[in-house]
Design a protein around this motif. Structure first.
Motif, PDB file in Angstrom:
ATOM      1  N   LEU A 184       0.828  -1.209   0.000  1.00  0.00           N
ATOM      2  CA  LEU A 184       0.000   0.000   0.000  1.00  0.00           C
ATOM      3  C   LEU A 184       0.866   1.265   0.000  1.00  0.00           C
ATOM      4  N   TYR A 185       2.018   1.208   0.651  1.00  0.00           N
ATOM      5  CA  TYR A 185       2.928   2.353   0.634  1.00  0.00           C
ATOM      6  C   TYR A 185       3.461   2.591  -0.777  1.00  0.00           C
ATOM      7  N   LEU A 186       3.776   1.504  -1.496  1.00  0.00           N
ATOM      8  CA  LEU A 186       4.223   1.634  -2.886  1.00  0.00           C
ATOM      9  C   LEU A 186       3.123   2.238  -3.746  1.00  0.00           C
ATOM     10  N   ARG A 187       1.864   1.816  -3.470  1.00  0.00           N
ATOM     11  CA  ARG A 187       0.718   2.369  -4.202  1.00  0.00           C
ATOM     12  C   ARG A 187       0.580   3.861  -3.923  1.00  0.00           C
ATOM     13  N   LEU A 188       0.775   4.241  -2.674  1.00  0.00           N
ATOM     14  CA  LEU A 188       0.672   5.645  -2.282  1.00  0.00           C
ATOM     15  C   LEU A 188       1.722   6.495  -2.988  1.00  0.00           C
ATOM     16  N   LEU A 189       2.960   6.009  -3.043  1.00  0.00           N
ATOM     17  CA  LEU A 189       4.040   6.761  -3.678  1.00  0.00           C
ATOM     18  C   LEU A 189       3.833   6.899  -5.181  1.00  0.00           C
ATOM     19  N   ALA A 190       3.307   5.831  -5.832  1.00  0.00           N
ATOM     20  CA  ALA A 190       3.136   5.830  -7.285  1.00  0.00           C
ATOM     21  C   ALA A 190       1.884   6.560  -7.736  1.00  0.00           C
ATOM     22  N   GLY A 191       0.902   6.714  -6.817  1.00  0.00           N
ATOM     23  CA  GLY A 191      -0.364   7.304  -7.203  1.00  0.00           C
ATOM     24  C   GLY A 191      -1.323   6.244  -7.701  1.00  0.00           C
ATOM     25  N   PRO A 192      -2.562   6.600  -8.005  1.00  0.00           N
ATOM     26  CA  PRO A 192      -3.579   5.614  -8.396  1.00  0.00           C
ATOM     27  C   PRO A 192      -3.467   5.094  -9.828  1.00  0.00           C
ATOM     28  N   ASP A 193      -2.591   5.693 -10.631  1.00  0.00           N
ATOM     29  CA  ASP A 193      -2.456   5.276 -12.039  1.00  0.00           C
ATOM     30  C   ASP A 193      -1.810   3.894 -12.114  1.00  0.00           C
ATOM     31  N   THR A 194      -2.549   2.887 -12.593  1.00  0.00           N
ATOM     32  CA  THR A 194      -2.017   1.521 -12.680  1.00  0.00           C
ATOM     33  C   THR A 194      -1.004   1.355 -13.803  1.00  0.00           C
ATOM     34  N   ASP A 195      -0.907   2.344 -14.706  1.00  0.00           N
ATOM     35  CA  ASP A 195       0.136   2.292 -15.727  1.00  0.00           C
ATOM     36  C   ASP A 195       1.501   2.615 -15.114  1.00  0.00           C
ATOM     37  N   ALA A 196       1.470   3.421 -14.070  1.00  0.00           N
ATOM     38  CA  ALA A 196       2.707   3.766 -13.385  1.00  0.00           C
ATOM     39  C   ALA A 196       3.172   2.624 -12.488  1.00  0.00           C
ATOM     40  N   LEU A 197       2.221   1.920 -11.888  1.00  0.00           N
ATOM     41  CA  LEU A 197       2.556   0.800 -11.009  1.00  0.00           C
ATOM     42  C   LEU A 197       1.354  -0.116 -10.871  1.00  0.00           C
ATOM     43  N   SER A 198       1.590  -1.409 -11.017  1.00  0.00           N
ATOM     44  CA  SER A 198       0.560  -2.411 -10.743  1.00  0.00           C
ATOM     45  C   SER A 198       1.233  -3.609 -10.097  1.00  0.00           C
ATOM     46  N   PHE A 199       0.429  -4.455  -9.476  1.00  0.00           N
ATOM     47  CA  PHE A 199       0.951  -5.617  -8.771  1.00  0.00           C
ATOM     48  C   PHE A 199       0.547  -6.894  -9.491  1.00  0.00           C
ATOM     49  N   VAL A 200       1.475  -7.845  -9.546  1.00  0.00           N
ATOM     50  CA  VAL A 200       1.262  -9.097 -10.275  1.00  0.00           C
ATOM     51  C   VAL A 200       1.668 -10.274  -9.396  1.00  0.00           C
ATOM     52  N   LEU A 201       0.793 -11.269  -9.290  1.00  0.00           N
ATOM     53  CA  LEU A 201       1.129 -12.513  -8.593  1.00  0.00           C
ATOM     54  C   LEU A 201       1.573 -13.537  -9.629  1.00  0.00           C
ATOM     55  N   LYS A 202       2.811 -14.025  -9.462  1.00  0.00           N
ATOM     56  CA  LYS A 202       3.377 -14.997 -10.393  1.00  0.00           C
ATOM     57  C   LYS A 202       4.008 -16.134  -9.609  1.00  0.00           C
ATOM     58  N   GLU A 203       4.416 -17.185 -10.359  1.00  0.00           N
ATOM     59  CA  GLU A 203       5.175 -18.246  -9.719  1.00  0.00           C
ATOM     60  C   GLU A 203       6.509 -17.684  -9.232  1.00  0.00           C
ATOM     61  N   ASN A 204       6.971 -18.224  -8.141  1.00  0.00           N
ATOM     62  CA  ASN A 204       8.233 -17.784  -7.575  1.00  0.00           C
ATOM     63  C   ASN A 204       9.373 -18.467  -8.301  1.00  0.00           C
ATOM     64  N   GLU A 205       9.791 -17.872  -9.413  1.00  0.00           N
ATOM     65  CA  GLU A 205      10.830 -18.471 -10.248  1.00  0.00           C
ATOM     66  C   GLU A 205      12.198 -18.297  -9.590  1.00  0.00           C
ATOM     67  N   THR A 206      12.913 -19.395  -9.453  1.00  0.00           N
ATOM     68  CA  THR A 206      14.255 -19.343  -8.880  1.00  0.00           C
ATOM     69  C   THR A 206      15.293 -19.906  -9.848  1.00  0.00           C
ATOM     70  N   GLY A 207      14.926 -20.074 -11.116  1.00  0.00           N
ATOM     71  CA  GLY A 207      15.831 -20.640 -12.119  1.00  0.00           C
ATOM     72  C   GLY A 207      15.600 -22.129 -12.281  1.00  0.00           C
ATOM     73  N   GLU A 208      15.540 -22.854 -11.170  1.00  0.00           N
ATOM     74  CA  GLU A 208      15.270 -24.285 -11.191  1.00  0.00           C
ATOM     75  C   GLU A 208      13.977 -24.550 -10.436  1.00  0.00           C
ATOM     76  N   VAL A 209      13.218 -25.539 -10.900  1.00  0.00           N
ATOM     77  CA  VAL A 209      11.973 -25.897 -10.221  1.00  0.00           C
ATOM     78  C   VAL A 209      12.305 -26.637  -8.934  1.00  0.00           C
ATOM     79  N   GLU A 210      11.761 -26.169  -7.831  1.00  0.00           N
ATOM     80  CA  GLU A 210      11.993 -26.819  -6.553  1.00  0.00           C
ATOM     81  C   GLU A 210      10.952 -27.932  -6.363  1.00  0.00           C
TER      82      GLU A 210
END
Length: 260
Positions: A184-210
């Motif tokens: 939420l602090y990152l959202r506050l600093l970037a403002g409400p424009d989602t083009d400036a900042l948005s959040f994405v949930l992805k697989e936690n890639e570490t190079g090799e599959v654990e």
């Protein structure tokens, strides 16, 4: 003070809170990739004062074009909304035969996943969006756990990571967020424009599959999926070369039928 999260759907606001003490393609093209993942962590500045937070919130709310405003509390904490895009390429594990979570379940903190040991896997809709109402003290770790709970995903939260997505010079940049970061602090600093900042949930890639992080039922599900994809690919190749064969036979037949 308690912090938590809630989902905000178009026709239904579904809120629930948790107590707090203080969800594999290689690039073969020579064209430069437009999506770049950054792993370098930025140095954190000194925490802002309550007056600075108040000014930032007022500036933020002045740019909001909907009702999703931030609200400052007397103790200096604040609440607001973030949108999280779900970009998961692998199937997730959920309880089998469980009804969707109701508002009552959410308010009473009922964990439907604990009601059965049966599990099944499926793909979440690609690029689905979930809106969360969180506090300034809600961490990335809590956001991930809240999203998994909302979708009744029983996979280990360590398999997932939250990224911030930014657009710069025609490129889409991804940066993995540490578990202790405050979205939420990152959202506050970037403002409400989602083009400036948005959040994405992805697989936690570490190079090799654990693989050790997966349970036996999950690994068996992956084998079934790979087997099905292999059979589908073989069928596609057979159909492709069968069409080529028919065209060649037809061309050869027409050539033989022409007068010499």
């Amino acid at each position: 003070m308690s912090s938590g999260y809630c989902s905000l759907d178009e026709d239904l606001e579904d809120c629930f809170f948790t107590a707090k003490t203080s969800f594999f393609r290689s690039a073969n093209s020579k064209v430069p990739a437009k999506n770049v993942t950054q792993t370098v962590e930025e140095e954190k500045p000194e925490p802002p004062t309550i007056q600075e937070i108040k000014q930032k919130i007022e500036k933020y709310n002045a740019k909001v074009t909907n009702c999703l405003l931030m609200k400052l509390n007397d103790d200096g904490t604040y609440t607001g909304f973030i949108k999280v895009h779900l970009k998961l390429r692998r199937p997730v594990t959920v309880p089998a035969g469980i009804r969707p979570q109701s508002i009552y379940d959410a308010l009473k903190d009922v964990n439907l996943a604990e009601m059965t040991d049966k599990r099944t896997s499926f793909y979440l809709p690609l690029d689905a969006i979930k809106q969360l109402h969180i506090s300034s003290t809600t961490t990335v770790s809590e956001v991930i756990q809240g999203l998994l709970k909302k979708f009744m995903v029983v996979d280990n939260p360590q398999k997932f990571a939250l990224f911030k997505e930014m657009r710069k010079d025609g490129q889409v940049l991804f940066q993995k967020l540490p578990l202790t970061e405050y979205p939420l602090y990152l959202r506050l600093l970037a403002g409400p424009d989602t083009d400036a900042l948005s959040f994405v949930l992805k697989e936690n890639e570490t190079g090799e599959v654990e693989w050790d992080a997966f349970s036996i039922p999950e690994l068996q599900n992956f084998l079934m999926i790979l087997d099905k994809e292999e059979k589908d690919k073989i069928q596609q190749v057979h159909k492709k070369y069968e069409r080529f064969k028919q065209r060649l036979q037809q061309t050869l037949k027409e050539a033989r039928g022409k007068p010499g």
